[in-house]
Scaffold this active site. Structure first.
Site, PDB file in Angstrom:
ATOM      1  N   HIS A   1      -9.991  -6.726  -1.964  1.00  0.00           N
ATOM      2  CA  HIS A   1     -11.032  -6.592  -0.932  1.00  0.00           C
ATOM      3  C   HIS A   1     -12.222  -5.913  -1.608  1.00  0.00           C
ATOM      4  O   HIS A   1     -12.240  -4.689  -1.764  1.00  0.00           O
ATOM      5  CB  HIS A   1     -10.527  -5.722   0.230  1.00  0.00           C
ATOM      6  CG  HIS A   1      -9.449  -6.349   1.041  1.00  0.00           C
ATOM      7  ND1 HIS A   1      -9.669  -7.484   1.807  1.00  0.00           N
ATOM      8  CD2 HIS A   1      -8.148  -6.026   1.214  1.00  0.00           C
ATOM      9  CE1 HIS A   1      -8.537  -7.816   2.419  1.00  0.00           C
ATOM     10  NE2 HIS A   1      -7.606  -6.956   2.078  1.00  0.00           N
TER      11      HIS A   1
ATOM     12  N   ASN B   1       2.252  -4.875  -3.329  1.00  0.00           N
ATOM     13  CA  ASN B   1       0.903  -5.366  -3.002  1.00  0.00           C
ATOM     14  C   ASN B   1       0.025  -4.171  -2.613  1.00  0.00           C
ATOM     15  O   ASN B   1       0.476  -3.270  -1.915  1.00  0.00           O
ATOM     16  CB  ASN B   1       1.031  -6.336  -1.803  1.00  0.00           C
ATOM     17  CG  ASN B   1      -0.239  -7.066  -1.467  1.00  0.00           C
ATOM     18  OD1 ASN B   1      -0.828  -7.710  -2.335  1.00  0.00           O
ATOM     19  ND2 ASN B   1      -0.684  -6.983  -0.214  1.00  0.00           N
TER      20      ASN B   1
ATOM     21  N   GLU C   1       0.826  -1.225   0.000  1.00  0.00           N
ATOM     22  CA  GLU C   1       0.000   0.000   0.000  1.00  0.00           C
ATOM     23  C   GLU C   1       0.851   1.262   0.000  1.00  0.00           C
ATOM     24  O   GLU C   1       0.608   2.192   0.768  1.00  0.00           O
ATOM     25  CB  GLU C   1      -0.960  -0.024   1.208  1.00  0.00           C
ATOM     26  CG  GLU C   1      -1.854  -1.248   1.204  1.00  0.00           C
ATOM     27  CD  GLU C   1      -2.804  -1.328   2.406  1.00  0.00           C
ATOM     28  OE1 GLU C   1      -2.686  -0.507   3.322  1.00  0.00           O
ATOM     29  OE2 GLU C   1      -3.664  -2.234   2.404  1.00  0.00           O
TER      30      GLU C   1
ATOM     31  N   ASP D   1     -11.635 -10.965  -0.447  1.00  0.00           N
ATOM     32  CA  ASP D   1     -12.913 -11.160   0.241  1.00  0.00           C
ATOM     33  C   ASP D   1     -13.959 -10.287  -0.452  1.00  0.00           C
ATOM     34  O   ASP D   1     -13.612  -9.345  -1.158  1.00  0.00           O
ATOM     35  CB  ASP D   1     -12.861 -10.936   1.764  1.00  0.00           C
ATOM     36  CG  ASP D   1     -12.250  -9.623   2.215  1.00  0.00           C
ATOM     37  OD1 ASP D   1     -12.162  -8.689   1.394  1.00  0.00           O
ATOM     38  OD2 ASP D   1     -11.874  -9.525   3.401  1.00  0.00           O
TER      39      ASP D   1
ATOM     40  N   GLU E   1      -5.569 -11.059  -1.032  1.00  0.00           N
ATOM     41  CA  GLU E   1      -6.382 -10.854   0.184  1.00  0.00           C
ATOM     42  C   GLU E   1      -7.873 -10.855  -0.158  1.00  0.00           C
ATOM     43  O   GLU E   1      -8.644 -10.023   0.342  1.00  0.00           O
ATOM     44  CB  GLU E   1      -5.993  -9.530   0.862  1.00  0.00           C
ATOM     45  CG  GLU E   1      -4.506  -9.423   1.173  1.00  0.00           C
ATOM     46  CD  GLU E   1      -4.123  -8.147   1.930  1.00  0.00           C
ATOM     47  OE1 GLU E   1      -5.015  -7.462   2.456  1.00  0.00           O
ATOM     48  OE2 GLU E   1      -2.915  -7.855   1.992  1.00  0.00           O
TER      49      GLU E   1
HETATM   50  C1  XIL Z   1      -5.929  -6.413   8.352  1.00  0.00           C
HETATM   51  C2  XIL Z   1      -6.208  -7.649   9.212  1.00  0.00           C
HETATM   52  O1  XIL Z   1      -7.064  -8.487   8.505  1.00  0.00           O
HETATM   53  C3  XIL Z   1      -6.815  -7.257  10.538  1.00  0.00           C
HETATM   54  O2  XIL Z   1      -6.912  -8.379  11.410  1.00  0.00           O
HETATM   55  C4  XIL Z   1      -5.980  -6.168  11.196  1.00  0.00           C
HETATM   56  O3  XIL Z   1      -6.634  -5.730  12.378  1.00  0.00           O
HETATM   57  C5  XIL Z   1      -5.784  -5.004  10.256  1.00  0.00           C
HETATM   58  O4  XIL Z   1      -5.192  -5.469   9.051  1.00  0.00           O
HETATM   59  N1  XIL Z   1      -4.643  -4.683   3.725  1.00  0.00           N
HETATM   60  C6  XIL Z   1      -3.607  -5.444   4.195  1.00  0.00           C
HETATM   61  C7  XIL Z   1      -3.831  -6.331   5.361  1.00  0.00           C
HETATM   62  O5  XIL Z   1      -2.534  -5.477   3.579  1.00  0.00           O
HETATM   63  O6  XIL Z   1      -2.662  -6.494   6.129  1.00  0.00           O
HETATM   64  C8  XIL Z   1      -4.959  -5.856   6.218  1.00  0.00           C
HETATM   65  O7  XIL Z   1      -5.202  -6.840   7.226  1.00  0.00           O
HETATM   66  C9  XIL Z   1      -6.192  -5.607   5.388  1.00  0.00           C
HETATM   67  C10 XIL Z   1      -5.935  -4.566   4.332  1.00  0.00           C
END
Ligand code: XIL
Length: 388
Positions: free
Chosen positions: A257, A221, A170, A288, A286
């Site tokens: 996400h 990422n 990020e 979802d 990641e």
């Molecule tokens: C999130 C986790 O899922 C949570 O448990 C934590 O509290 C905060 O971070 N982008 C990312 C991840 O790269 O590391 C993040 O994970 C979600 C967004």
């Protein structure tokens, strides 16, 4: 923290206090057989899950796994520690490293013939207080020394055991942030200290990681990088610049996400392909798909179907791009998802319910994997499978 997490935290604290938690302890060989997504996936595609709390792996015995451990071992071929390798967990104080959570994930993965994605080395979030405090006065030289020590130590500790590292996470702002799409030289403490030439620091982070573990594939990422947009155009330009400089950048990770509150960007596959054409590996890291829920907290039938469609399109795009060889879902089941804690009114984001019931999203992915796998690698892209 809900009661589920509380009980895990209490159990884990008790284990640590009793001295039973041995970092990197060897685990017995696995008795858990691949099943479901993992069993149906083509051999050249890892199906992953994020592990929220490595503490749930304490005391793992392949002969009598908990239901969570059994699902984690059988359904997935890749694991990502959701939090345990982040700065605030693994490097909580200057010179103090805590590998216990990361080691649990790595040991569990080893016992179950899974690979691990390391997450993450350079990020603006989940940094320990000491970094946030110290960074206020850092010169670039000081920031570089701290980051290099961290990367040498963490990547070195896991040398040979990590398939892919999210080196930089990020690092670009979004269009809606102040200043628009540009490197996060305001929020990221390291990029801030080196704001004169942040690209040089990013390049060196990859070089240090490569030196510490030449076998790990090194990734950029981010979220909101699924389609062709201003942010991915910025990443595309950065990737080209780093590669031209000889930086060992080897992968581009799309977090994915998604929310049903927003549309699906159909340029996903083309976007993945343009990064692949630079010579990079592509991972969905990641995944979802969260659902805006009503008062009763239940999704409608239409939302359930729409969610399945999103998962299908994400996985379908990955299957269609040869260089996409890793597809990680951000958690196993809805009781272990970050979504309800972070996105008010949204939930139901993962392919399994809290009691591991497989949703239509799971079923469509399994079918897609099955169809792409006529027994052997290489995979067959969706719609291209020849009748036997
Ligand atoms: C999130 C986790 O899922 C949570 O448990 C934590 O509290 C905060 O971070 N982008 C990312 C991840 O790269 O590391 C993040 O994970 C979600 C967004």
């Amino acid at each position: 923290m809900n009661t589920h997490w509380k009980s895990i935290a209490v159990r884990a604290a008790a284990v640590v206090a009793s001295g039973l938690l041995v970092a990197g302890a060897a685990l017995p060989a696995s008795a858990v057989k691949p099943d479901g997504l993992r069993a149906d996936a083509p051999k050249d595609l890892k199906i992953g899950a994020a592990v929220w709390g490595a503490k749930e792996l304490v005391g793992y015995d392949p002969k009598s796994p908990t239901e969570f451990q059994r699902v984690l071992a059988s359904e997935y071929s890749s694991l990502t520690p959701e939090n345990d390798m982040k700065w605030d967990s693994i490097h909580p104080a200057p010179g103090v490293y805590n590998f216990s959570g990361g080691d649990l994930v790595v040991s569990f993965a080893k016992a179950n013939h899974q690979v691990v994605r390391g997450h993450t080395l350079l990020w603006h979030s989940q940094n320990p207080q000491w970094v946030t405090d110290a960074s206020k006065t850092w010169t670039c030289t000081e920031a570089r020394l701290v980051l290099k020590d961290h990367i040498d130590t963490v990547v070195g500790h896991y040398k040979g055991q990590i398939q892919q590292w999210d080196v930089a996470n990020e690092i670009f702002q979004d269009t809606w942030d102040q200043g628009g799409v540009r490197l996060r030289t305001d929020k990221n403490p390291f990029l801030k200290a080196c704001s004169q030439d942040p690209v040089a620091l990013i390049g060196d982070a990859f070089r240090w990681a490569h030196a510490a573990d030449p076998g790990a594939v090194l990734f950029l990422n981010d979220y909101n990088v699924e389609g062709i947009n201003a942010k991915t155009n910025a990443y595309y330009a950065l990737a080209k610049e780093l590669l031209a400089d000889g930086v060992p950048l080897q992968g581009f990770g799309l977090q994915a996400h998604l929310s049903l509150a927003y549309g699906f960007d159909d340029s996903l596959q083309a976007n993945m392909q343009r990064f692949a054409d630079l010579g990079l590996e592509i991972s969905l890291t990641e995944v979802d798909v969260r659902v805006p829920l009503g008062e009763d907290g239940e999704p409608s039938q239409q939302q359930v179907a729409e969610q399945a469609d999103r998962y299908q399109r994400l996985l379908g795009a990955c299957l269609a791009v040869e260089q996409c060889q890793s597809f990680t879902i951000w958690g196993v089941d809805d009781s272990r998802s970050w979504v309800p804690d972070v996105f008010a009114g949204e939930g139901y984001a993962l392919p399994m319910t809290g009691d591991f019931a497989r949703k239509p999203a799971y079923q469509v992915m399994r079918q897609l994997l099955h169809d792409a796998t006529p027994g052997n690698s290489p995979r067959v892209a969706p719609g291209q499978r020849k009748a036997k």
